[in-house]
Design an enzyme around this catalytic site. Sequence first.
Site, PDB file in Angstrom:
ATOM      1  CG  ASP A   1      -1.720   1.219   1.417  1.00 57.12           C
ATOM      2  OD1 ASP A   1      -1.716   2.069   0.499  1.00 57.12           O
ATOM      3  OD2 ASP A   1      -2.383   1.345   2.466  1.00 57.12           O
TER       4      ASP A   1
ATOM      5  CE  LYS B   1      -1.469   7.090  -3.503  1.00 52.60           C
ATOM      6  NZ  LYS B   1      -2.061   6.280  -2.433  1.00 52.60           N
TER       7      LYS B   1
ATOM      8  CD  GLU C   1      -4.874   3.798  -2.552  1.00 58.93           C
ATOM      9  OE1 GLU C   1      -5.750   4.602  -2.177  1.00 58.93           O
ATOM     10  OE2 GLU C   1      -3.706   4.130  -2.765  1.00 58.93           O
TER      11      GLU C   1
ATOM     12  CG  ASP D   1      -8.728   5.340   2.014  1.00 59.36           C
ATOM     13  OD1 ASP D   1      -8.239   5.763   3.084  1.00 59.36           O
ATOM     14  OD2 ASP D   1      -8.050   4.830   1.117  1.00 59.36           O
TER      15      ASP D   1
END
Lengths: 107, 640
Positions: B25, B87, B184, B206
Amino acid sequence: MSVSVTPKAARQIRKALDQRGCGYGLRVAVKTSGCSGYAYALEFAEAPSPDDLSFESEGVQLLVDARSLPMVDGTQLDWVREGLNEGFKFNNPNATASCGCGESFAL
Amino acid sequence: MALLQIAEPGRAAAPHQHRLAVGIDLGTTHSLVATLRSGVPIVLADAEGRTLLPSVVHFAEGGEVIVGHAARALAIRDCRNTIASAKRLIGRAPADIAPGTVPYDLCAIGPSAVGVATRAGVKSPVEIASEVLRVLAQRAEAALGGPLVGAVITVPAYFDDAQRQATKDAAQRAGLNVLRLLNEPTAAAVAYGLDTANEGVYAVYDLGGGTFDVSILRLARGVFEVLATNGDPMLGGDDFDALVVRWFCRQEPRFEWREQDSAALNAAARNAKEALSNDDSVTMRCERSDGASQMVRLTREVFENETQALVERTIAPLRRALRDAGLKAAEIDGTVLVGGATRMPQVRRVVTAFFGCAPHTDIDPDQAVALGAAIQADQLAGNRSASDAGLLLLDVCPLSLGLETMGGLAEKIISRNTTLPTARAQEFTTFKDGQTAMSIHVVQGERELVSECRSLARFTLRGIPPMVAGAARVRVTFQIDADGLLSVSASEQTTGVHTQVEVRPSHGLGHDTVTEMLRSAIDGAEADASARMLREAEIDARSLLDAVDGALLADAALLVPREQFGILCAMQGVADLLEQCGAGEGGNPAERKSLGADLRRATEALNSATADFAGRRMNSRLREALSGRHIDQFAPQGQP
């Protein structure tokens, strides 16, 4: 800390060493592989090496290297016959799970 | 238990190999690596027993690269050389990045990538992410005691082709073999075993350290389809910490906190926040760099009041995601909480109230994504037979992919929502006599006109042997692998000339852009249809004009008197209308429609004017082919 063998296993080990004609004893080792993380290995031993611990059980010399020992401590090696198969079986109190095929185990 | 035999020294048979594979992850604030041990997914910890690796990379003065906790500790002191959210930059073009997204010195590396200027030179987000991945790979190899066969790496569902490709590049730089990129939310759903449920629609909420994502997934026959994604890229657990810090500093106005204390304050706030998930109140204590300290009691009630606004900010994205998916909250079969911040009771209350059912929470929300990836990695590495859990996850392609045909029309090859991986092929032909090359322009989007779609790549197939228009057969194949990456190849069937391109799109598509492109496709459907009709009429007209031109040159002798005049008049009519088409490009749909109809009529007239002429040409060709041969040569085979 120790490993041991049953009388039946000891008989088989002696027989195997006699057939081979030479050899100091039996090496019991644990390798990190297999689908559950660890796998046993049984090999003839020519001589103990410096980081080996040596145990005598039923008149057979067993060698375990220091790295493997914690994972097999208390194990008793047995000789069993299952159907058409004969072979050594590990009775290892440290193993919590073994994979379906039985070739490897987890701690 | 299998029975063992004694082997010669060093020859003990290795048991059937467990192929070591991990799930990673790669998060905005934290990254994790997980694997399957004895059939149970577990997260691997570092030597100090920490599972979360801060996705922070520090470029130290001696050229050393520091990753993780140590790098995060340096972030305050040396923020320019410490990159914390690569990211947010990966696979993005300079134009995509809103000012203020990250506090670094950004510079463009070409038109489609950005870099961060550090003391070690300009570092691309791919390089930075690969440093994080390398540390995780080393951790996994140390824990598993062998080289990794491969890894499944998770990416947000809204990541586009460029961002996915960049993530894959980063993994390859880190020496990892990428088995697959996995969305994800899909990974989280797998961790919860939702893939073993038959069918259903699930929401994945999330709330991570720095980003909030909500995804609506539909599972049907082993295919996970991402129906909608939404979120807030600037909302996460860190914002809660910041509010606690502010509240803490307000309690003792006379006690002064300086810039260099902010790390200690943040840590104290984070500890307090985490403790309040279990306890009703906590004593928050923070020491200043000069040794003085402040202590305040924080109750859960105060904390929830302070942060209520943040929790409420997650509601609007939830509504938008549901609306995009065309669903009501009551139609969701289950919700999954992901991200450490979802441990907060007030977050759980909000989710429960919104969907009307309690979310799944039994898996550590920090780990769910990595665990799901590990399960998938184990399957892809081939450790499980197809029979026991042979379900391989499939995703769908979010926008249609196609290529440009004559006249700027988009021909769809792979349509939207096709499950991946997929490969489709279509045959095209040449437009002009003697054409030896064909330019292939790959586009993405739902519109009929290329100008309204997103251009992904262009390449040229050369070496087509000269043939009359329409005789060459060019087979164009679109292939999308399981990671959602596209490769296009073209080959001329009669000669085998072949060329191919891996599509690395020059420009990324955000999830907003995808939505926008879909919406414009619906809004523009009527305009598109009329434009397409007109273009098609134009193409037909032009190709007929070319053909007649060529025929007049080649076989003028076959014309009968007066016929030539009629043909020329008809040609003139078509050419006039074509000129109007060129001028009236921006006309409204009605004008385009009537122009298209006129053009069709004129083309039709030219066709009939040349019908006799064409017939005579055909006969003359036949005569040429047959003359000088005996009738026997044409007898059907096998008869005397």
